[in-house]
Design an enzyme around this catalytic site. Structure first.
Site, PDB file in Angstrom:
ATOM      1  N   ARG A   1       0.817  -1.220   0.000  1.00  0.00           N
ATOM      2  CA  ARG A   1       0.000   0.000   0.000  1.00  0.00           C
ATOM      3  C   ARG A   1       0.848   1.266   0.000  1.00  0.00           C
ATOM      4  NH1 ARG A   1      -4.233  -2.106   4.560  1.00  0.00           N
ATOM      5  NH2 ARG A   1      -5.656  -3.152   3.126  1.00  0.00           N
TER       6      ARG A   1
ATOM      7  N   LYS B   1     -18.159 -18.189   2.442  1.00  0.00           N
ATOM      8  CA  LYS B   1     -19.593 -18.093   2.725  1.00  0.00           C
ATOM      9  C   LYS B   1     -20.426 -17.434   1.628  1.00  0.00           C
ATOM     10  CE  LYS B   1     -19.183 -17.593   7.725  1.00  0.00           C
ATOM     11  NZ  LYS B   1     -19.244 -16.557   8.759  1.00  0.00           N
TER      12      LYS B   1
ATOM     13  N   GLY C   1      -9.605  -9.167  -0.739  1.00  0.00           N
ATOM     14  CA  GLY C   1      -8.965 -10.041   0.233  1.00  0.00           C
ATOM     15  C   GLY C   1      -8.186 -11.249  -0.254  1.00  0.00           C
TER      16      GLY C   1
ATOM     17  N   GLY D   1     -12.290  -4.547   1.066  1.00  0.00           N
ATOM     18  CA  GLY D   1     -13.689  -4.241   1.370  1.00  0.00           C
ATOM     19  C   GLY D   1     -14.270  -3.204   0.429  1.00  0.00           C
TER      20      GLY D   1
END
Ligand code: AMP
Length: 398
Positions: free
Chosen positions: A36, A200, A356, A379
């Site tokens: 980053r 999920k 992610g 995110g």
């Protein structure tokens, strides 16, 4: 608006840049991944080259409010100085007298880093008075922190209202992230394949819903696939499953059919008896996993099937691994997808890896340079693909 940064001359100006220097540190405060920081260096260098000076603001970690040495940005000053080949100054507070004086004394070509914004609860609350204090430090506001663009915090969104339209803009990282996401969502050449994996269904439902209106093909892999198998009457042994999401899985399949979107589910899986890298493994058809066995990766036939779809695509979005890639024995599916995405990219497809764990996988397997774009914002990129308006973007473009 998008290219404003490149054409703007920062000569004689103090640019206040919101960067994402939320980097991982080890116990000795060594930076373990500076991606980053490196990403935003060209933004800083362009301003310096123009004859401007730079004031950097960022958060680091999740400190309790008030100064916390563990989360001080002072730990990164040395490395930042090295990356920029100049001595970066530091203010021990992001607002107040020291910050004001050091910002005022900055000469063209100099860089000042402010202390962690999140030492003030006002940052995450989006407090206007706090944002205004920050805004006074610079003549121009540059937002280059895509990773926090989905937050309506003081430094990421609220602050923009204190700058005139010509004095607030995206930096180069933000521009690249937004341009890549837009290219996939709104300018995608067909066939457009979205590869969605991860643990999920519940985490990925909004992105799938949004993609049903855009993609021609959606590949579903990883742990979330088992909810789809069970919902269709298959047996999945002890594989990960969200029973309460089974109706939703069926709904997605029905919607995709109605919209003419091809959903590709694994036809076979690598199964084992424990969540472990050492227990015996075998290949098994998706709908008939025996009792006591769990699927931890996509199987061999599936890899070939997914690769064929991916390699005939012109646009590819990849979010989430195909299996438990953290364990060596269950990496092959995710690796096969990475190989196929790289092959499609080499043939001219535009490929974006975002969010992610798929980014981590692409890095670990060494495919970062073989895809078109790897997003730095986990995110934020997910929310972008869910079709949400990101406050950090709206604050500048609205
Ligand atoms: P996500 O953050 O939602 O992209 O999920 C990533 C996680 O999903 C990784 O830690 C994987 O180990 C996990 N995962 C992928 N496939 C499976 C699976 N078949 N069973 C359990 N966990 C999985």
């Amino acid at each position: 608006m998008m290219s404003q940064f490149s054409s703007h001359s920062f000569a004689g100006q103090k640019a206040l840049i919101r960067v994402d220097f939320n980097v991982p540190l080890d116990d000795a405060y060594n930076i373990t991944d500076d991606t980053r920081m490196r990403a935003t260096i060209p933004t800083i260098q362009k301003i310096i080259k123009n004859g401007g000076s730079v004031i950097l603001m960022s958060h680091l970690g999740r400190p309790k409010y008030g100064p916390t040495p563990k989360y001080s940005l002072i730990h990164i000053v040395g490395h930042l100085s090295k990356l920029l080949s100049l001595e970066v100054q530091f203010a021990n507070d992001c607002i107040g007298e020291e910050a004001v004086n050091k910002a005022a004394a900055l000469q063209p070509g100099q860089v000042l880093l402010l202390e962690n914004l999140r030492f003030y609860k006002e940052e995450e609350k989006g407090d206007e008075a706090f944002a205004q204090k920050l805004s006074k430090l610079g003549d121009v506001y540059v937002n280059d922190a895509f990773g926090t663009a989905h937050r309506a915090h003081a430094s990421t969104a609220v602050i923009a209202k204190f700058f005139a339209p010509g004095s607030k803009m995206f930096g180069l990282v933000m521009n690249a992230e937004v341009a890549s996401a837009e290219k996939v969502l709104h300018g995608s050449e067909k066939p457009f394949t979205a590869i969605i994996g991860g643990a999920k269904v519940s985490d990925k439902i909004l992105i799938i819903e949004n993609l049903l209106d855009r993609a021609t093909d959606i590949i579903i892999g990883g742990g979330m696939a088992y909810t789809f198998f069970k919902a269709q009457g298959g047996t999945i042994g002890t594989s990960i499953c969200e029973d309460d999401r089974m109706p939703l899985a069926l709904e997605i399949l029905a919607k995709a059919k109605a919209k003419g979107v091809n959903i590709h589910l694994p036809v076979d899986n690598i199964i084992t008896t424990e969540f472990s890298n050492t227990t015996a493994r075998k290949n098994c058809e998706s709908m008939s996993i025996p009792d006591g066995w769990m699927g931890l990766d996509i199987g061999e036939a599936t890899r070939a099937k997914f690769a064929a779809v991916i390699e005939s695509s012109k646009t590819i979005l990849w979010n989430g691994p195909m299996g438990v890639f953290e364990m060596e024995n269950y990496q092959a599916g995710t690796k096969a997808v990475a190989v196929a995405v790289a092959a499609a990219t080499a043939k001219g497809a535009f490929s974006l890896v975002g969010g992610g764990d798929s980014v981590a996988a692409v890095n670990i397997f060494g495919f970062t340079d073989k895809v078109s774009y790897v997003s730095t914002g986990g995110g934020a990129m997910l929310e972008y693909f869910e079709g949400k308006v990101l406050p950090g973007i709206a604050a500048i473009t609205a």
